[in-house]
Design an enzyme around this catalytic site. Sequence first.
Site, PDB file in Angstrom:
ATOM      1  N   THR A 190       0.881  -0.998   0.113  1.00  0.00           N
ATOM      2  CA  THR A 190       0.070  -0.066  -0.059  1.00  0.00           C
ATOM      3  C   THR A 190       0.561   1.237   0.116  1.00  0.00           C
ATOM      4  OG1 THR A 190      -1.815  -0.838   1.294  1.00  0.00           O
ATOM      5  CG2 THR A 190      -1.409   1.536   1.018  1.00  0.00           C
TER       6      THR A 190
ATOM      7  N   SER B   1      -7.891   5.068  10.690  1.00  0.00           N
ATOM      8  CA  SER B   1      -7.079   5.384   9.738  1.00  0.00           C
ATOM      9  C   SER B   1      -7.156   4.451   8.354  1.00  0.00           C
ATOM     10  CB  SER B   1      -5.436   5.082  10.331  1.00  0.00           C
ATOM     11  OG  SER B   1      -5.162   3.719  10.458  1.00  0.00           O
TER      12      SER B   1
END
Lengths: 383, 383
Positions: free
Chosen positions: B179, B383
């Site tokens: 990511t 998050s």
Amino acid sequence: MSVTAAKGFTAAGIAAGIKDNGNPDLALVVNTGPRRAAAGVFTSNRVKAAPVLWSEQVLKSGQVSAVVLNSGGANACTGPKGFQDTHATAEKAAEVLGRGAIEVAVCSTGLIGVLLPMDKLLPGVETAAAQLSEHGGEKAAIAIKTTDTVHKTSVVTKDGWTVGGMAKGAGMLAPGLATMLVVLTTDADLENDVLDKALRAATRTTFDRVDSDGCMSTNDTVLLLASGSAEVTPEYEEFAEAVRQVCDDLGQQLIRDAEGASKDIKVEVVGAATEDDAVEVGRSIARNNLLKCAIHGEDPNWGRVLSAIGTTSAAFEPDRLNVAINGVWVCKNGGVGEDRDKVDMRYREVHIVADLAAGSETATIWTNDLTADYVHENSAYSS
Amino acid sequence: MSVTAAKGFTAAGIAAGIKDNGNPDLALVVNTGPRRAAAGVFTSNRVKAAPVLWSEQVLKSGQVSAVVLNSGGANACTGPKGFQDTHATAEKAAEVLGRGAIEVAVCSTGLIGVLLPMDKLLPGVETAAAQLSEHGGEKAAIAIKTTDTVHKTSVVTKDGWTVGGMAKGAGMLAPGLATMLVVLTTDADLENDVLDKALRAATRTTFDRVDSDGCMSTNDTVLLLASGSAEVTPEYEEFAEAVRQVCDDLGQQLIRDAEGASKDIKVEVVGAATEDDAVEVGRSIARNNLLKCAIHGEDPNWGRVLSAIGTTSAAFEPDRLNVAINGVWVCKNGGVGEDRDKVDMRYREVHIVADLAAGSETATIWTNDLTADYVHENSAYSS
């Protein structure tokens, strides 16, 4: 009552000295008949412990007279010596029970890659045999604990016959069976092929859908032994349902006692095109570390549910996905749904519903949150 | 030097107010030409963020004039409004730069399922454009940080041409790309099909083999922009190797800064029958939570390596597997090898070698340990 709830079984649990701390570590379960039919399901891990390789052979005959189970060592990745040790264990039990070794299944649990202390284990088998009792089920359940904080037993009694069982398992709970040892007993009078069919049907939707940490064990074993002592042959459907209930109950107990967990998470996938799709999506959600951390923090972070769904090959359109957490549809049509502040996450059980809007199949996977305690339990010492 | 190390690029990084804490959150990278060839690789997650859907369209022309990147919000799972917002961002950048919107790629990172504050983002694009500079690369790298503790840049300079880059990424590092957002630039004079070939070859063995927590993002994007400003056309092999080096360096920086990690783990699979087998086994080991906890505890628990290998479909025989941890062959032929007490695990880097003894192919996957800090970072806030 555990494995001795059904008639025709005796059991014992003792401290043989396999565990350094002196806790009970050896269990013996004996089928006193008249029938000794049995079925087994084993880990799908290709690295199988010696007792799994042995017990797979035992089960080929569909006949089991006794099961020796030890905690304090998995006897996995121990080479030819490990297999010899399992064989010697079965021989010892056969000798003291007056049965053939090929009718004695063996199960081990504990650290991988360490040989068992046979100088303690073999005398322990003799001690356990001397203590066999129709009331020994609970002691047996206690003796197979590793990091389990409680022992797990379950009983379903029907019209004249019973299914009972015990289980251990705390970490390494995963697919192709949650990590565990399970012994189920029944006094129903059934052939081994019926036991096999009922056991496979039950584990497929219970233990096989308990996925605590995505790790698959080398030692998973589920055995079902029938004594025929009740002299009743139930209808297949009724018997299979009783076995499923006991497996489901034990599976729930495993999840509730999983290492370090503070939340039990029920991942229910609905609207799937196929059951396989539902299971694949459920597992992907259940194994997402980021989501499991968020649940631990009581954060209804549905974006992590969607990102987990997106890694699967299941049939779905991203803009038709819906997600509910504890009854609040926080994600609708792939986007923001109801106010996430409405989600009450104070309780231990968390219920995630993922609607793929692609059909009518469903599946439920149980998992836990990921916690600092899990990290501690699995890093502070070898297990 | 980052993305402005190569000639023909300007960049800026500013605080637009997208993040509540006032930290930099908007970056702009502009290719000033003369060439504007580009290639891109995107997340393989089927739930893709709006900026990914947009930028995939942009890249179809093989032409990119500018990239707008924001932290503070992923703009994923935000429905048609989210896509409109990405489009409006590209339009705004195109307007202030005097280019076409279809030449402006957009990247976003942050929380999923929240719309971006466009009233702050669009003026931010204007502010960033006003600050564009040939020295702006580092500021741009800083503006894309989320939970990153440091910004990541890398540069390789060859004979008259350069490849530079910046990256962000800390959690949710996984397959089909770790990511992250990555922008690479070069002043070499190359067509977009050459860029595409070099970029795919590089990411396949670098970012795609960085697997911090097994979770796949909705926003992963790696872009490679060429300005042609150096007026040099390198040989393909030399250029591809330079791109690979920058990707490898940035990938290593991502692992070293992964959320909560205390150990960087290099999982090297050797003796595999095929490269695919080696990658499958490497990923299975790298994703085993129990092993990652053991490494955190400096415990050379090789049994957890074997149990992870056993879940794969790779070609191997259990009794021929060998495992070394930090140079000590703790597992030989599927059983106990050298004394595990010889393994020194005091240092941050841990090197696991898994020998399948089934061929000569290899692959290396990088991961981290699993720590209480990881749990804390991913449970204490959204998050």
